[in-house]
Design a protein around this motif. Structure first.
Motif, PDB file in Angstrom:
ATOM      1  N   ARG A   1      29.834  13.317  23.293  1.00 57.96           N
ATOM      2  CA  ARG A   1      28.862  14.363  23.626  1.00 57.96           C
ATOM      3  C   ARG A   1      27.635  14.266  22.714  1.00 57.96           C
ATOM      4  O   ARG A   1      26.499  14.441  23.139  1.00 57.96           O
ATOM      5  CB  ARG A   1      29.509  15.747  23.424  1.00 57.96           C
ATOM      6  CG  ARG A   1      29.784  16.386  24.703  1.00 57.96           C
ATOM      7  CD  ARG A   1      30.463  17.704  24.730  1.00 57.96           C
ATOM      8  NE  ARG A   1      30.893  17.823  26.102  1.00 57.96           N
ATOM      9  CZ  ARG A   1      32.015  17.321  26.585  1.00 57.96           C
ATOM     10  NH1 ARG A   1      32.869  16.750  25.781  1.00 57.96           N
ATOM     11  NH2 ARG A   1      32.288  17.402  27.863  1.00 57.96           N
ATOM     12  N   ASN A   2      27.895  13.996  21.425  1.00 60.70           N
ATOM     13  CA  ASN A   2      26.809  13.969  20.443  1.00 60.70           C
ATOM     14  C   ASN A   2      26.150  12.624  20.263  1.00 60.70           C
ATOM     15  O   ASN A   2      25.015  12.547  19.802  1.00 60.70           O
ATOM     16  CB  ASN A   2      27.347  14.446  19.086  1.00 60.70           C
ATOM     17  CG  ASN A   2      27.689  15.903  19.125  1.00 60.70           C
ATOM     18  OD1 ASN A   2      26.817  16.740  19.366  1.00 60.70           O
ATOM     19  ND2 ASN A   2      28.952  16.226  18.954  1.00 60.70           N
ATOM     20  N   ARG A   3      26.873  11.557  20.588  1.00 60.71           N
ATOM     21  CA  ARG A   3      26.360  10.247  20.221  1.00 60.71           C
ATOM     22  C   ARG A   3      26.075   9.312  21.397  1.00 60.71           C
ATOM     23  O   ARG A   3      25.529   8.229  21.191  1.00 60.71           O
ATOM     24  CB  ARG A   3      27.351   9.562  19.260  1.00 60.71           C
ATOM     25  CG  ARG A   3      27.567  10.337  17.963  1.00 60.71           C
ATOM     26  CD  ARG A   3      26.489  10.071  16.933  1.00 60.71           C
ATOM     27  NE  ARG A   3      26.636   8.766  16.371  1.00 60.71           N
ATOM     28  CZ  ARG A   3      27.419   8.495  15.329  1.00 60.71           C
ATOM     29  NH1 ARG A   3      28.095   9.459  14.753  1.00 60.71           N
ATOM     30  NH2 ARG A   3      27.512   7.277  14.860  1.00 60.71           N
ATOM     31  N   TYR A   4      26.438   9.716  22.581  1.00 63.71           N
ATOM     32  CA  TYR A   4      26.203   8.826  23.717  1.00 63.71           C
ATOM     33  C   TYR A   4      25.028   9.370  24.517  1.00 63.71           C
ATOM     34  O   TYR A   4      25.070  10.516  24.972  1.00 63.71           O
ATOM     35  CB  TYR A   4      27.466   8.748  24.599  1.00 63.71           C
ATOM     36  CG  TYR A   4      27.363   7.705  25.689  1.00 63.71           C
ATOM     37  CD1 TYR A   4      27.591   6.364  25.417  1.00 63.71           C
ATOM     38  CD2 TYR A   4      27.020   8.065  26.985  1.00 63.71           C
ATOM     39  CE1 TYR A   4      27.491   5.395  26.413  1.00 63.71           C
ATOM     40  CE2 TYR A   4      26.916   7.105  27.990  1.00 63.71           C
ATOM     41  CZ  TYR A   4      27.154   5.771  27.691  1.00 63.71           C
ATOM     42  OH  TYR A   4      27.048   4.818  28.671  1.00 63.71           O
ATOM     43  N   HIS A   5      23.977   8.559  24.654  1.00 64.32           N
ATOM     44  CA  HIS A   5      22.762   9.093  25.276  1.00 64.32           C
ATOM     45  C   HIS A   5      22.250   8.225  26.429  1.00 64.32           C
ATOM     46  O   HIS A   5      21.070   8.205  26.704  1.00 64.32           O
ATOM     47  CB  HIS A   5      21.665   9.243  24.206  1.00 64.32           C
ATOM     48  CG  HIS A   5      22.078  10.139  23.093  1.00 64.32           C
ATOM     49  ND1 HIS A   5      22.355  11.476  23.273  1.00 64.32           N
ATOM     50  CD2 HIS A   5      22.311   9.887  21.784  1.00 64.32           C
ATOM     51  CE1 HIS A   5      22.729  12.002  22.122  1.00 64.32           C
ATOM     52  NE2 HIS A   5      22.708  11.069  21.203  1.00 64.32           N
ATOM     53  N   GLN A   6      23.116   7.517  27.084  1.00 63.93           N
ATOM     54  CA  GLN A   6      22.675   6.689  28.207  1.00 63.93           C
ATOM     55  C   GLN A   6      22.537   7.542  29.474  1.00 63.93           C
ATOM     56  O   GLN A   6      22.997   8.680  29.532  1.00 63.93           O
ATOM     57  CB  GLN A   6      23.685   5.557  28.463  1.00 63.93           C
ATOM     58  CG  GLN A   6      23.939   4.657  27.257  1.00 63.93           C
ATOM     59  CD  GLN A   6      22.680   3.973  26.750  1.00 63.93           C
ATOM     60  OE1 GLN A   6      21.894   3.445  27.532  1.00 63.93           O
ATOM     61  NE2 GLN A   6      22.459   4.015  25.428  1.00 63.93           N
ATOM     62  N   LYS A   7      21.940   6.917  30.497  1.00 66.69           N
ATOM     63  CA  LYS A   7      21.676   7.632  31.750  1.00 66.69           C
ATOM     64  C   LYS A   7      22.952   8.144  32.406  1.00 66.69           C
ATOM     65  O   LYS A   7      22.944   9.164  33.106  1.00 66.69           O
ATOM     66  CB  LYS A   7      20.965   6.695  32.741  1.00 66.69           C
ATOM     67  CG  LYS A   7      19.480   6.665  32.540  1.00 66.69           C
ATOM     68  CD  LYS A   7      18.863   5.765  33.603  1.00 66.69           C
ATOM     69  CE  LYS A   7      17.381   5.581  33.315  1.00 66.69           C
ATOM     70  NZ  LYS A   7      16.820   4.479  34.083  1.00 66.69           N
TER      71      LYS A   7
ATOM     72  N   LYS B   1      25.469   9.466  31.112  1.00 71.80           N
ATOM     73  CA  LYS B   1      26.188  10.331  30.169  1.00 71.80           C
ATOM     74  C   LYS B   1      27.108  11.328  30.885  1.00 71.80           C
ATOM     75  O   LYS B   1      28.241  11.559  30.465  1.00 71.80           O
ATOM     76  CB  LYS B   1      25.181  11.072  29.279  1.00 71.80           C
ATOM     77  CG  LYS B   1      25.869  11.951  28.227  1.00 71.80           C
ATOM     78  CD  LYS B   1      24.887  12.476  27.206  1.00 71.80           C
ATOM     79  CE  LYS B   1      25.608  13.297  26.138  1.00 71.80           C
ATOM     80  NZ  LYS B   1      24.756  13.670  25.026  1.00 71.80           N
ATOM     81  N   LYS B   2      26.607  11.908  31.967  1.00 72.67           N
ATOM     82  CA  LYS B   2      27.391  12.945  32.659  1.00 72.67           C
ATOM     83  C   LYS B   2      28.729  12.366  33.142  1.00 72.67           C
ATOM     84  O   LYS B   2      29.792  12.965  32.937  1.00 72.67           O
ATOM     85  CB  LYS B   2      26.581  13.499  33.842  1.00 72.67           C
ATOM     86  CG  LYS B   2      27.195  14.726  34.435  1.00 72.67           C
ATOM     87  CD  LYS B   2      26.252  15.406  35.427  1.00 72.67           C
ATOM     88  CE  LYS B   2      26.996  16.539  36.105  1.00 72.67           C
ATOM     89  NZ  LYS B   2      27.187  16.350  37.511  1.00 72.67           N
TER      90      LYS B   2
END
Lengths: 282, 239
Positions: free
Chosen positions: B106-112, B114-115
């Motif tokens: 939740r805090n460290r994964y920021h790819q498209k 993500k959901k």
């Protein structure tokens, strides 16, 4: 608690019970004298392992063998773990319980491994004190297993067998002598495995482990994922006459073959024992 | 109360240094280690470090097969390694390794994607947790009058999990020692979430969706009772 380890029951030739064989044991009840379980797999509330254990306990004597007690750790003993272990030991009504002479956690971090200790009298005294606490708390005879190791410490001042002896004599506990581990460590640290065997206190050896390993060239890794190699069978053969009747357990933790293959290997271990002991009239 | 003996100081230092070297993959602890005829101290230490990382990575990833198939082995192993650097294993059981993995992502994964990643990690961890979570004494409704039953504080068994996955709202639970799941109409979501947090039935019904009819509620509750999913919240847990 004062225990005469030589008077603990002889269980015969056992197997390590692994998840893959739960249903085989329940469905076919193969002829095995006793079974050893990894304690930690039965310490959580998880219903499924316990569901199988209840059925298996009806047919076999089951002994718990731990990997996470971390008896040599500088961290405090984990009382939650010990309470759970005590409940399991009580449930199994086992003649003894076992774990390794090692450490596995430090500063709260669990390495999930059997890390060797520096062999000094000071460490032996510390570990022995913790063994006494554990044995008194669980209220069953405790036996300590020698581990395979791949490193030695600059601070060590004694041999592994003297270190083990000092601990078990001071703590008044038993020994689970892992024949494969003695072989692996002897190759990695260049000592004579029979010197180890000859110097272990005879009246404290309650159980053997026997397993396979992997030769990596520059060192030997204790993998429990192979058939037992001839070198280990040879060491087992030479070890048998040094001790009284000792219960044996065959371990396989990876690349676990079908149960009949393990039963054949166990029968081979028994045939070696019978062969060696026949001239002794046992 | 057990009084732990004090460890020798040099033993503490060795264990702290070796743990740090293994987890952080550095060679600082080699000062404590003798060379052998065939291996340097660093090579000897590496045997333990390699074993540690192989064991914990495999154990963690085993709980997330769908995520592995979705992200690919290399990406997931890299994320898992970063996670285990930040959140070291502190439990004797490897089962707990993944308990902060959803939080970490939740805090460290920021790819498209993500959901999808978060939904998948939540779903798989819910199933993993369900397998080994405790079972509290079952609720026996016959022991209560109808009025009392409405007032006692109920909650789901700790193994019951509520997750949304692939556009379905799912109740994950353990029955007959197996992890099972049931698709639940989304209109039940509020009611079930209140039960997960612990609530009395009369309070839960006050907030219930008007879209629900009595028959649907009865069917849901008889399912929960039949499969042993409810328990009474103990006094100590009631806030």
């Amino acid at each position: 608690m004062t225990i005469k380890f030589s008077s603990l029951p002889y269980l015969g030739f056992g197997l390590g019970l692994r998840t893959i064989h739960f249903e085989d044991f329940i469905a076919t009840s193969p002829e095995v004298d006793w079974l050893e379980i990894i304690s930690e797999n039965f310490l959580l509330e998880s219903a499924r392992p316990l569901y199988y254990l209840d059925q298996i306990m009806e047919r076999y004597k089951v002994v718990p063998h731990g990997v996470s007690l971390s008896i040599g750790s500088s961290d405090s003993l984990n009382m939650d773990y010990l309470k759970r272990l005590k409940n399991l030991v009580k449930k199994l009504d086992t003649p003894w319980f076992s774990d390794h002479l090692c450490w596995g956690s430090s500063g709260g971090t669990n390495l999930h491994n059997l890390m060797p200790l520096p062999y000094t009298s000071e460490v032996a005294k510390y570990v022995a004190e913790r063994v006494r606490i554990v044995q008194d708390f669980v209220e069953k005879p405790f036996i300590l297993e020698n581990v395979s190791s791949y490193l030695e410490f600059e601070t060590s001042t004694m041999t592994e067998w003297d270190f083990l002896t000092e601990i078990v004599e001071t703590a008044d506990c038993g020994i689970l002598l892992d024949v494969n581990n003695v072989f692996v460590s002897s190759q990695n640290h260049h000592f004579d495995p029979m010197e180890y065997m000859r110097n272990v206190p005879k009246d404290r050896v309650v159980q053997y482990h026997i397993a396979g390993h992997d030769d990596k060239g520059k060192y030997i890794l204790d993998t429990h994922d192979h058939e037992i190699q001839q070198d280990v069978w040879d060491l087992y053969r030479k070890t048998i006459p040094l001790f009284d009747q000792v219960s044996l357990m065959l371990e396989r933790d990876d690349h676990i073959p079908p149960l009949p293959d393990l039963l054949s290997e166990l029968a081979f271990a028994k045939s070696i024992y019978d062969d060696v002991m026949k001239p002794h009239g046992i | 109360m057990v009084s732990n003996p004090s460890p020798p100081v040099f033993l503490v230092q060795i264990q702290v240094d070796i743990t740090a070297s293994i987890v952080q993959k550095n060679l600082n602890a080699t000062i404590h280690i003798k060379p052998s005829k065939t291996l340097t101290p660093a090579e000897r230490l590496d045997i333990y470090a390699d074993d540690y990382w192989a064991r914990i990575l495999d154990a963690l990833i085993e709980d997330f097969p769908i995520l592995q198939a979705y992200l690919g082995e290399d990406v997931l192993y890299k994320l898992a390694e970063e996670y285990l650097q930040s959140y070291r294993s502190q439990h004797f059981s490897l089962f707990y390794l993944g308990n902060r993995f959803p939080y970490f992502l939740r805090n460290r994964y920021h790819q498209k994607n993500k959901k999808t990643v978060l939904e998948t990690v939540d779903y798989e961890w819910a199933r993993a947790w369900c397998f080994f979570a405790p079972q509290l004494p079952l609720l026996d409704p016959s022991l209560f009058s109808k009025d009392d039953l409405m007032k006692i504080v109920l909650q789901f068994q700790p193994h019951v999990q509520l997750v949304s996955y692939k556009k379905q709202f799912r109740l994950i639970y353990r029955h007959d020692s197996k992890v099972q799941e049931k698709m639940i109409p989304r209109v039940f979501k509020d009611l079930l979430q209140q039960l997960q947090n612990g609530t009395s039935l009369d309070l839960a019904f006050d907030h219930i969706s008007t879209a629900l009819c009595t028959k649907e509620i009865e069917a849901l509750f008889s399912f929960c009772i039949q499969y042993g999913l409810l328990c009474q919240k103990s006094e100590g847990e009631i806030s």
